[in-house]
Scaffold this active site. Sequence first.
Site, PDB file in Angstrom:
ATOM      1  N   ARG A  51       0.810  -1.216   0.000  1.00 32.07           N
ATOM      2  CA  ARG A  51       0.000   0.000   0.000  1.00 32.07           C
ATOM      3  C   ARG A  51       0.844   1.268   0.000  1.00 32.07           C
ATOM      4  O   ARG A  51       0.359   2.332  -0.328  1.00 32.07           O
ATOM      5  CB  ARG A  51      -0.961  -0.021   1.188  1.00 32.07           C
ATOM      6  CG  ARG A  51      -2.153  -0.933   0.868  1.00 32.07           C
ATOM      7  CD  ARG A  51      -3.165  -0.914   1.951  1.00 32.07           C
ATOM      8  NE  ARG A  51      -2.553  -1.323   3.199  1.00 32.07           N
ATOM      9  CZ  ARG A  51      -3.197  -1.437   4.341  1.00 32.07           C
ATOM     10  NH1 ARG A  51      -4.463  -1.159   4.413  1.00 32.07           N
ATOM     11  NH2 ARG A  51      -2.590  -1.843   5.429  1.00 32.07           N
ATOM     12  N   LYS A 149       2.731 -20.128   5.958  1.00 32.05           N
ATOM     13  CA  LYS A 149       2.000 -20.319   7.193  1.00 32.05           C
ATOM     14  C   LYS A 149       1.833 -18.981   7.906  1.00 32.05           C
ATOM     15  O   LYS A 149       2.629 -18.085   7.635  1.00 32.05           O
ATOM     16  CB  LYS A 149       2.732 -21.297   8.101  1.00 32.05           C
ATOM     17  CG  LYS A 149       4.126 -20.798   8.499  1.00 32.05           C
ATOM     18  CD  LYS A 149       4.650 -21.573   9.655  1.00 32.05           C
ATOM     19  CE  LYS A 149       4.193 -21.003  10.956  1.00 32.05           C
ATOM     20  NZ  LYS A 149       5.063 -19.968  11.480  1.00 32.05           N
ATOM     21  N   GLU A 217      15.125 -21.815  19.852  1.00 37.10           N
ATOM     22  CA  GLU A 217      15.452 -20.456  19.410  1.00 37.10           C
ATOM     23  C   GLU A 217      15.901 -19.643  20.617  1.00 37.10           C
ATOM     24  O   GLU A 217      15.401 -19.853  21.723  1.00 37.10           O
ATOM     25  CB  GLU A 217      14.217 -19.792  18.811  1.00 37.10           C
ATOM     26  CG  GLU A 217      13.689 -20.498  17.589  1.00 37.10           C
ATOM     27  CD  GLU A 217      12.614 -19.665  16.917  1.00 37.10           C
ATOM     28  OE1 GLU A 217      12.956 -18.899  16.017  1.00 37.10           O
ATOM     29  OE2 GLU A 217      11.446 -19.769  17.321  1.00 37.10           O
ATOM     30  N   ASP A 236       2.573 -22.390  16.056  1.00 35.59           N
ATOM     31  CA  ASP A 236       3.584 -21.658  15.291  1.00 35.59           C
ATOM     32  C   ASP A 236       4.675 -22.574  14.736  1.00 35.59           C
ATOM     33  O   ASP A 236       5.168 -22.367  13.642  1.00 35.59           O
ATOM     34  CB  ASP A 236       4.213 -20.582  16.203  1.00 35.59           C
ATOM     35  CG  ASP A 236       5.214 -19.705  15.463  1.00 35.59           C
ATOM     36  OD1 ASP A 236       4.870 -19.228  14.355  1.00 35.59           O
ATOM     37  OD2 ASP A 236       6.330 -19.489  15.975  1.00 35.59           O
ATOM     38  N   HIS A 241       6.532 -26.862  10.873  1.00 35.10           N
ATOM     39  CA  HIS A 241       7.937 -27.245  10.717  1.00 35.10           C
ATOM     40  C   HIS A 241       8.273 -28.583  11.372  1.00 35.10           C
ATOM     41  O   HIS A 241       8.880 -29.460  10.754  1.00 35.10           O
ATOM     42  CB  HIS A 241       8.852 -26.176  11.316  1.00 35.10           C
ATOM     43  CG  HIS A 241       8.588 -24.791  10.808  1.00 35.10           C
ATOM     44  ND1 HIS A 241       8.246 -24.518   9.507  1.00 35.10           N
ATOM     45  CD2 HIS A 241       8.619 -23.585  11.434  1.00 35.10           C
ATOM     46  CE1 HIS A 241       8.074 -23.216   9.357  1.00 35.10           C
ATOM     47  NE2 HIS A 241       8.292 -22.628  10.505  1.00 35.10           N
ATOM     48  N   LYS A 340      11.020 -20.536  22.487  1.00 33.45           N
ATOM     49  CA  LYS A 340      11.701 -19.256  22.326  1.00 33.45           C
ATOM     50  C   LYS A 340      12.480 -18.972  23.600  1.00 33.45           C
ATOM     51  O   LYS A 340      12.154 -19.486  24.662  1.00 33.45           O
ATOM     52  CB  LYS A 340      10.678 -18.153  22.078  1.00 33.45           C
ATOM     53  CG  LYS A 340       9.858 -18.423  20.810  1.00 33.45           C
ATOM     54  CD  LYS A 340       9.743 -17.196  19.946  1.00 33.45           C
ATOM     55  CE  LYS A 340       8.968 -17.471  18.687  1.00 33.45           C
ATOM     56  NZ  LYS A 340       9.807 -17.636  17.497  1.00 33.45           N
TER      57      LYS A 340
HETATM   58  C1  BG6 Z   1       8.645 -19.247  11.703  1.00 33.83           C
HETATM   59  C2  BG6 Z   1       7.994 -18.967  13.029  1.00 33.83           C
HETATM   60  O1  BG6 Z   1       7.817 -20.044  10.923  1.00 33.83           O
HETATM   61  O2  BG6 Z   1       9.883 -19.904  11.904  1.00 33.83           O
HETATM   62  C3  BG6 Z   1       8.914 -18.157  13.907  1.00 33.83           C
HETATM   63  O3  BG6 Z   1       6.783 -18.265  12.838  1.00 33.83           O
HETATM   64  C4  BG6 Z   1      10.274 -18.798  14.022  1.00 33.83           C
HETATM   65  O4  BG6 Z   1       8.332 -17.980  15.195  1.00 33.83           O
HETATM   66  C5  BG6 Z   1      10.828 -19.164  12.649  1.00 33.83           C
HETATM   67  O5  BG6 Z   1      11.132 -17.892  14.671  1.00 33.83           O
HETATM   68  C6  BG6 Z   1      12.085 -19.993  12.767  1.00 33.83           C
HETATM   69  O6  BG6 Z   1      12.689 -20.146  11.508  1.00 33.83           O
HETATM   70  P1  BG6 Z   1      14.248 -20.402  11.397  1.00 33.83           P
HETATM   71  O7  BG6 Z   1      14.487 -20.681   9.949  1.00 33.83           O
HETATM   72  O8  BG6 Z   1      14.925 -19.156  11.896  1.00 33.83           O
HETATM   73  O9  BG6 Z   1      14.541 -21.563  12.268  1.00 33.83           O
END
Ligand code: BG6
Length: 490
Positions: A51, A149, A217, A236, A241, A340
Amino acid sequence: MTSQTIPVEPFDLVVFGATGDLAERKLLPALYQRQLAGQYSEPTRMIGCSRSELTDDQYRAFAREAIEHHVAKAEIDEDELSRFLARIFYVPADARSGKGLEQLGQVLGESHAVRAFYLAVAPALFGDIVHRINEHGLVMPTSRVIVEKPIGHSLETAQQVNDAIGEVFDEARIFRIDHYLGKETVQNLMALRFGNALYEPLWNSAHVDHVQITVAESVGLESRAGYYDKAGALRDMVQNHILQLLCLVAMEAPASLDADAMRDEKLKVLRALKPIGPQNTERVTVRGQYRAGASNGGAVKGYLDELDDGASNTETFVALKAEIGNWRWAGVPFYLRTGKRLAARASEIVIQFKPIPHSIFGDAAGPVFANQLVIRLQPDEGVKQWIMIKDPGPGGMRLRHVPLDMTFAESFKVRNPDAYERLIMDVIRGNQTLFMRRDEVEAAWRWIDPIVAAWEERSQAVQGYTAGTWGPSASIALIERDGRTWHESV
Ligand code: BG6
């Protein structure tokens, strides 16, 4: 040895959400890398849409900044960067209302290049965008759409999203990205399993004790409270994943790498997952939420302190014991965990083989550890097969547990490409092998929804863990109850 680059057909990639986070951090850097690799044929263009009222040049400046910020300095080649920026155009458009799409149509013109629409926007907009671009005559018979996603928040909402996209694009033209499938080591897992005769005979409950999948993470909320607090770690990370990784570990050998052959096998795994619900959720799942602590070398706030209203029962950590009810895997637990603000950024799959049935070595030889295959996704991607060897040298028989390092990026002298580089090029090639089919996404939700429902029904609260640790102690108890232990990820 260098990697081979096979050019793809000319294409027009239209990115909605072109000034957003995904475009800035992932898409623009990945597209630049493919320029550097010489993968484009002429005429290839990227057309950014959002936008914001920007000109082509203003968007090119945005793209340059994104690339300079997210690509290693040594990989910035000024000539290639200029050539790449010359491929970029920008159209201010509000795809929800359709404003700007006429102009987009003029820019696209009569081009016969492959046309792909990347919806790097909130999923709530997917349906509107595909309908608007269709109404404006921008969707050609070979056009494809790329979505990310979260595809829904539950089975029902995922079906709604899929229905809306499916009204305009048939399944063969919908590319649902799970970027974990594009990661180099995940590809290597396929090569290892199906390119070698060695592992497959052992890849079952007779020889595998258990499997662990950890996606840890160190980052926290990263200003995504609006989305994350409604999602939580299960939706998430696990729904997509981690379940995809589990499928690649557990699936039967597909007849070929053909997209449907692969996806049929993954789907069978998802459907064979034993249900988790009110009957066992407290025993096999752990929910955690980080509290203040230390991470990445500094003090960090707790999750609740990062929220506006300071209250939430959303999990930022989840550990689960999953089981697959089929002949190959009966009785083999798959321990899954993600979170996290954990002690490190470390993602890996561990295949823990069974111990030897009997040791011929005396006590003096030391313990005989069971073999372990460790597939490390990040950081330091690589594969290590842990085996027992004789401690070299004279003297008595002493054993040592050592890794056979199968990390080849160094010896092949190649850069590990980012997942998005591979995935975007696969879209242009029309190869859906690494993309999720509708039934897979929905099967994953079918397994996840009852877990969420059971948590609610049983009021299973989150357990606090200090930022910078490996999650709540209940997660350690989850695996130790079975006489096993989490692999030390760092
Ligand atoms: C995303 C999640 O799909 O994957 C995030 O929404 C996450 O919360 C991320 O941090 C992690 O991806 P990667 O490639 O950094 O492991």
